[in-house]
Write an enzyme that holds these catalytic residues in place. Structure first.
Site, mmCIF file in Angstrom:
data_model
loop_
_atom_site.group_PDB
_atom_site.id
_atom_site.type_symbol
_atom_site.label_atom_id
_atom_site.label_comp_id
_atom_site.label_asym_id
_atom_site.label_seq_id
_atom_site.Cartn_x
_atom_site.Cartn_y
_atom_site.Cartn_z
ATOM 1 C CG MET A 1 5.650 22.964 138.145
ATOM 2 S SD MET A 1 6.260 22.113 139.614
ATOM 3 C CE MET A 1 4.991 20.896 139.865
ATOM 4 C CB ALA B 1 3.894 17.377 131.959
ATOM 5 C CG LEU B 2 2.280 22.780 128.969
ATOM 6 C CD1 LEU B 2 2.307 23.936 127.986
ATOM 7 C CD2 LEU B 2 2.024 23.286 130.393
ATOM 8 C CG HIS C 1 -1.223 23.017 131.998
ATOM 9 N ND1 HIS C 1 -0.863 21.694 131.938
ATOM 10 C CD2 HIS C 1 -0.878 23.448 133.241
ATOM 11 C CE1 HIS C 1 -0.323 21.332 133.088
ATOM 12 N NE2 HIS C 1 -0.328 22.369 133.895
ATOM 13 C CE LYS D 1 -4.583 19.423 139.209
ATOM 14 N NZ LYS D 1 -3.722 19.031 140.380
ATOM 15 C CB SER E 1 -3.296 16.216 137.267
ATOM 16 O OG SER E 1 -2.003 16.260 137.837
ATOM 17 N NE ARG F 1 1.320 15.572 141.373
ATOM 18 C CZ ARG F 1 2.320 15.278 142.184
ATOM 19 N NH1 ARG F 1 2.647 14.014 142.392
ATOM 20 N NH2 ARG F 1 2.992 16.229 142.802
#
Length: 282
Positions: A30, A32-33, A37, A151, A187, A189
Site C-alpha cells: 500500500m 509508503a515503502l 518492503h 508481521k 511498518s 504506520r
C-alpha cells in the site's frame, strides 16, 4: 523500471514475459515503502525474472475512514526507493476504478476460524477487503509467486486460504519480519509516531520476547496476565489484545501443549497509531 496505472497495459507487457516462460513475482503493497518492503522485493528479484510491485491503498479493507485518510502516501519517494534497488521492477499504481472495474466493493469470503480471532474480531470486514483486492491483483498479474511479510501473520494464512478458495495457481511466500533497531516491527504506520513514540513502541517487541523466554515456565493464563500488566503500567499504550494461538490454524491456546507450534500476537495503540506484531514462542 516501468510504471503502469492501467491493468490492461500491465497485462499486455506481462504476456511477453510469460511467453518466454519467465517467472513473475508480485509484491503487493500500500505504498509508503520502507526497508521491510524492500527486503520482500529483493527476495522476489532473487527468485524471478520479472517483479511487479503494486502500490495501492485499498479502500475496502479499512473499517475506519479516518485510518484510510491518514494512511501515508508518497509515490515519488516509493519509486525512488525501488529504482535504487533495481531497474527490473514494474510498478502497478492503479486508481480504484481500474483495479475494481468500476465496482469498488468487497467480495464476501468465508475464511472460517482464521477470520474470527484477533484482526478479524477487531476489524470487521477487514479480511473481505484484503481478500478482494488480492484476488484482483493476482488475476491482473498472474504471478508465479507473491511475497508477504510475517508481521501480518494472520493475513498470511488468510492469503493462503484465499488461493484455495479462488483456485489460484501461485506460491505464497512468507518472509521474516523486518524490524527497527529497537525491535519494533517495521511498518508504514511507524511514520506517524513521534521520535519519542517510536522508542516507546519497543515495549511491544520486548513483551513478545518476554513471553517467548517464559513460555515453558509459566501457564498461558500467567503469561497473558503478565503481559497485560506490562501494558497497564504504561498508560501511554492502549492494549487491544495479547493472544497466544497455534501457528498453523490460529486456534486459541489455553495450555502449553509441548510440541504444538505457538505464536504470540499483540495489537496496541500508541499516539493514536495502531501497531501489531507477533513472534513464535516455541
Amino acid at each position: 523500471m516501468e510504471l503502469f496505472s492501467k491493468k490492461l497495459d500491465l497485462a499486455k507487457s506481462l504476456t511477453e514475459i510469460k511467453a518466454k516462460n519467465g517467472q513473475i513475482g508480485l509484491v503487493p503493497t500500500m505504498g509508503a515503502l520502507h526497508p521491510g518492503h524492500l527486503s520482500l522485493v529483493q527476495q522476489a528479484l532473487d527468485e524471478n525474472e520479472q517483479v511487479v510491485v503494486s502500490i495501492f491503498v485499498n479502500p475496502t479493507q479499512f473499517d475506519n475512514p479516518s485510518d484510510l485518510n491518514k494512511y501515508p502516501r508518497d509515490l515519488e519517494g516509493d519509486l525512488d526507493l525501488l529504482s535504487g534497488l533495481s531497474q527490473n521492477i514494474w510498478v502497478y499504481n492503479p486508481e480504484p476504478d481500474d483495479l475494481y472495474d468500476g465496482d469498488v466493493r468487497s467480495k464476501s469470503y468465508d475464511f472460517g476460524a482464521l477470520e474470527q480471532v484477533m484482526e478479524g474480531r477487531f476489524r470487521q470486514g477487514h479480511f473481505d477487503g484484503v481478500g478482494s483486492v488480492l484476488n484482483l491483483l493476482f488475476r491482473a498479474v498472474s504471478p508465479n509467486r507473491a511475497y508477504f511479510g510475517e508481521k501480518d501473520y494472520q493475513q498470511l494464512l488468510i492469503v493462503k486460504e484465499l488461493t484455495r478458495l479462488e483456485s489460484l495457481d501461485l506460491e505464497i511466500v512468507g518472509c521474516p519480519i523486518y524490524r527497527e533497531p529497537n525491535g519494533l516491527a517495521m511498518s508504514s504506520r511507524n511514520k506517524r509516531l513521534s521520535e519519542d513514540g517510536l522508542q516507546q513502541a519497543s515495549l511491544i517487541y520486548q513483551s513478545l520476547l518476554w513471553a517467548k523466554d517464559h513460555f515453558d515456565q509459566l501457564s498461558i493464563a500467567e503469561l497473558k496476565t503478565a503481559i497485560n500488566r506490562r501494558f497497564e503500567l504504561r498508560p501511554e499504550f492502549e492494549l487491544e489484545y495479547f493472544e497466544i494461538a497455534t501457528a498453523d490454524q490460529l486456534e486459541t491456546v489455553t495450555e502449553n501443549q509441548g510440541e504444538t507450534s505457538c505464536r504470540g500476537f499483540i495489537a496496541a495503540f500508541l499516539e493514536g497509531v495502531r501497531l501489531i506484531d507477533n513472534m513464535g514462542l516455541n
